[in-house]
Design an enzyme around this catalytic site. Structure first.
Site, PDB file in Angstrom:
ATOM      1  N   ASP A 145      52.569  23.073  38.772  1.00  0.00           N
ATOM      2  CA  ASP A 145      53.757  22.820  37.926  1.00  0.00           C
ATOM      3  C   ASP A 145      55.030  23.572  38.323  1.00  0.00           C
ATOM      4  O   ASP A 145      55.764  24.041  37.439  1.00  0.00           O
ATOM      5  CB  ASP A 145      53.425  23.136  36.458  1.00  0.00           C
ATOM      6  CG  ASP A 145      52.248  22.318  35.942  1.00  0.00           C
ATOM      7  OD1 ASP A 145      51.731  21.469  36.679  1.00  0.00           O
ATOM      8  OD2 ASP A 145      51.837  22.548  34.789  1.00  0.00           O
ATOM      9  N   GLU A 194      53.106  18.779  35.261  1.00  0.00           N
ATOM     10  CA  GLU A 194      52.812  18.442  33.861  1.00  0.00           C
ATOM     11  C   GLU A 194      53.863  17.439  33.391  1.00  0.00           C
ATOM     12  O   GLU A 194      55.060  17.620  33.625  1.00  0.00           O
ATOM     13  CB  GLU A 194      52.880  19.702  32.982  1.00  0.00           C
ATOM     14  CG  GLU A 194      52.541  19.400  31.521  1.00  0.00           C
ATOM     15  CD  GLU A 194      52.558  20.642  30.615  1.00  0.00           C
ATOM     16  OE1 GLU A 194      52.538  21.771  31.131  1.00  0.00           O
ATOM     17  OE2 GLU A 194      52.589  20.456  29.388  1.00  0.00           O
ATOM     18  N   LYS A 245      49.618  15.420  35.559  1.00  0.00           N
ATOM     19  CA  LYS A 245      48.653  15.778  34.515  1.00  0.00           C
ATOM     20  C   LYS A 245      49.330  15.782  33.148  1.00  0.00           C
ATOM     21  O   LYS A 245      50.453  16.276  33.024  1.00  0.00           O
ATOM     22  CB  LYS A 245      48.021  17.136  34.824  1.00  0.00           C
ATOM     23  CG  LYS A 245      48.993  18.304  34.870  1.00  0.00           C
ATOM     24  CD  LYS A 245      48.284  19.540  35.401  1.00  0.00           C
ATOM     25  CE  LYS A 245      49.120  20.786  35.355  1.00  0.00           C
ATOM     26  NZ  LYS A 245      49.533  21.285  34.064  1.00  0.00           N
ATOM     27  N   LYS A 301      47.443  20.929  30.109  1.00  0.00           N
ATOM     28  CA  LYS A 301      47.686  22.215  30.751  1.00  0.00           C
ATOM     29  C   LYS A 301      46.760  22.389  31.952  1.00  0.00           C
ATOM     30  O   LYS A 301      47.184  22.809  33.012  1.00  0.00           O
ATOM     31  CB  LYS A 301      47.495  23.359  29.752  1.00  0.00           C
ATOM     32  CG  LYS A 301      48.357  23.244  28.488  1.00  0.00           C
ATOM     33  CD  LYS A 301      49.835  23.142  28.789  1.00  0.00           C
ATOM     34  CE  LYS A 301      50.665  23.057  27.512  1.00  0.00           C
ATOM     35  NZ  LYS A 301      52.064  22.649  27.819  1.00  0.00           N
ATOM     36  N   THR A 354      52.710  28.353  34.240  1.00  0.00           N
ATOM     37  CA  THR A 354      52.818  29.767  33.992  1.00  0.00           C
ATOM     38  C   THR A 354      51.426  30.395  34.098  1.00  0.00           C
ATOM     39  O   THR A 354      50.427  29.733  33.878  1.00  0.00           O
ATOM     40  CB  THR A 354      53.402  30.058  32.589  1.00  0.00           C
ATOM     41  OG1 THR A 354      52.529  29.505  31.593  1.00  0.00           O
ATOM     42  CG2 THR A 354      54.779  29.481  32.427  1.00  0.00           C
ATOM     43  N   CYS A 384      49.167  27.075  32.277  1.00  0.00           N
ATOM     44  CA  CYS A 384      48.595  26.047  33.155  1.00  0.00           C
ATOM     45  C   CYS A 384      47.792  26.625  34.319  1.00  0.00           C
ATOM     46  O   CYS A 384      46.796  26.025  34.743  1.00  0.00           O
ATOM     47  CB  CYS A 384      49.685  25.105  33.633  1.00  0.00           C
ATOM     48  SG  CYS A 384      50.288  24.078  32.274  1.00  0.00           S
ATOM     49  N   GLN A 425      35.180  41.817  34.620  1.00  0.00           N
ATOM     50  CA  GLN A 425      33.735  41.538  34.514  1.00  0.00           C
ATOM     51  C   GLN A 425      33.168  40.979  35.825  1.00  0.00           C
ATOM     52  O   GLN A 425      32.436  40.000  35.832  1.00  0.00           O
ATOM     53  CB  GLN A 425      33.466  40.546  33.376  1.00  0.00           C
ATOM     54  CG  GLN A 425      33.972  41.031  32.018  1.00  0.00           C
ATOM     55  CD  GLN A 425      33.759  39.987  30.949  1.00  0.00           C
ATOM     56  OE1 GLN A 425      32.632  39.732  30.544  1.00  0.00           O
ATOM     57  NE2 GLN A 425      34.844  39.393  30.499  1.00  0.00           N
TER      58      GLN A 425
HETATM   59  C1  C5J Z   1      52.710  25.299  32.149  1.00  0.00           C
HETATM   60  C2  C5J Z   1      53.464  25.310  29.858  1.00  0.00           C
HETATM   61  N1  C5J Z   1      52.860  24.638  33.273  1.00  0.00           N
HETATM   62  N2  C5J Z   1      53.610  26.631  29.836  1.00  0.00           N
HETATM   63  N3  C5J Z   1      53.115  24.672  30.995  1.00  0.00           N
HETATM   64  O1  C5J Z   1      52.268  26.416  32.131  1.00  0.00           O
HETATM   65  O2  C5J Z   1      53.680  24.646  28.871  1.00  0.00           O
END
Ligand code: C5J
Length: 231
Positions: free
Chosen positions: A25, A73, A130, A133, A159, A163, A203
């Protein structure tokens, strides 16, 4: 041949011939003013730090002949694939499909939906659109990866905690070994970025391994063979 990549929580063996880079994205809607990210109240400048490291990594990945896949996205123009709950969380006047400076917000085919020019896909690199997310949800990403015999994913983009993390968790459940160069990811919230990276490698690498672009580029370029047994 597998190469040892230095990462958290420990060095990991990666086979470049079976590795794909997934750019999540890196769209104008998230990285530039006037798009979806800003409509949710975010400062898009905070995502810029990931651009240069992504460019460097892409250059190497292309040199090494790795599969590079980009995701975006976004939604259909008639909004039939927008869940009501996603739409309900948008600000009035800045919902998905509303007009903005870069066209209709988060709609496929609009200027804002496209990938930023500095990370433009090369001809032949798949672009996966897509609605959600996670990049595996309602897409053919898994099919593309399996057809190409991919076992390792280098996951970058924005981010980090939304996503990128969603995609990483989906990938981990599907059996891909995930490697995340942290500086190739970014968030509107610095604390979420760091927490998301920490969660990935906690972990004993519960979701994947975390490294940085310089280390990854160095290790993939110099190609220290991995001692198979220990890894
Ligand atoms: C992504 C969002 N790509 N934060 N989308 O992280 O809505």
């Amino acid at each position: 041949m597998k190469t040892l990549v230095h990462a958290q929580p420990y060095p990991v063996a990666v086979d470049a011939a079976h590795t794909a880079v997934i750019m999540i994205d890196m769209q104008r809607d998230f990285l530039e003013p006037g798009g979806f990210g800003e409509s949710l109240g975010n400062d898009t400048r905070l995502l810029q730090s990931a651009v240069e490291p992504c460019q460097s990594l892409l250059t190497l990945a292309r040199q090494l002949g790795m599969l590079v896949i980009h995701t975006r996205e976004g939604h259909r123009a008639d909004l039939t694939d927008v869940p009501a709950m996603k739409q309900a969380r948008c600000k009035p006047g800045a919902a998905i499909g509303d007009p903005g400076p870069m066209g209709r917000i988060l709609i496929r085919g609009e200027v804002g939906h496209d990938i930023i020019p500095s990370l433009k896909p090369k001809p032949g690199e798949p672009v996966v659109d897509k609605p959600g997310k996670g990049a595996f949800y309602a897409t053919d990403l898994d099919l593309l990866l399996r057809q190409a015999k991919i076992q390792y994913l280098i996951t970058c983009g924005v981010t980090t905690e939304v996503c990128v993390s969603s995609t990483l968790r989906e990938a981990n459940d599907r059996g891909y070994l995930c490697l995340v160069p942290g500086d190739c990811c970014a968030s509107y919230f610095s604390e979420f970025h760091h927490a998301a990276l920490a969660m990935i490698s906690a972990q004993g690498a519960i979701f994947g391994f975390v490294t940085d672009s310089n280390t990854l580029i160095h290790d993939l370029t110099t190609g220290t063979p991995a001692a198979e047994k220990k890894l």
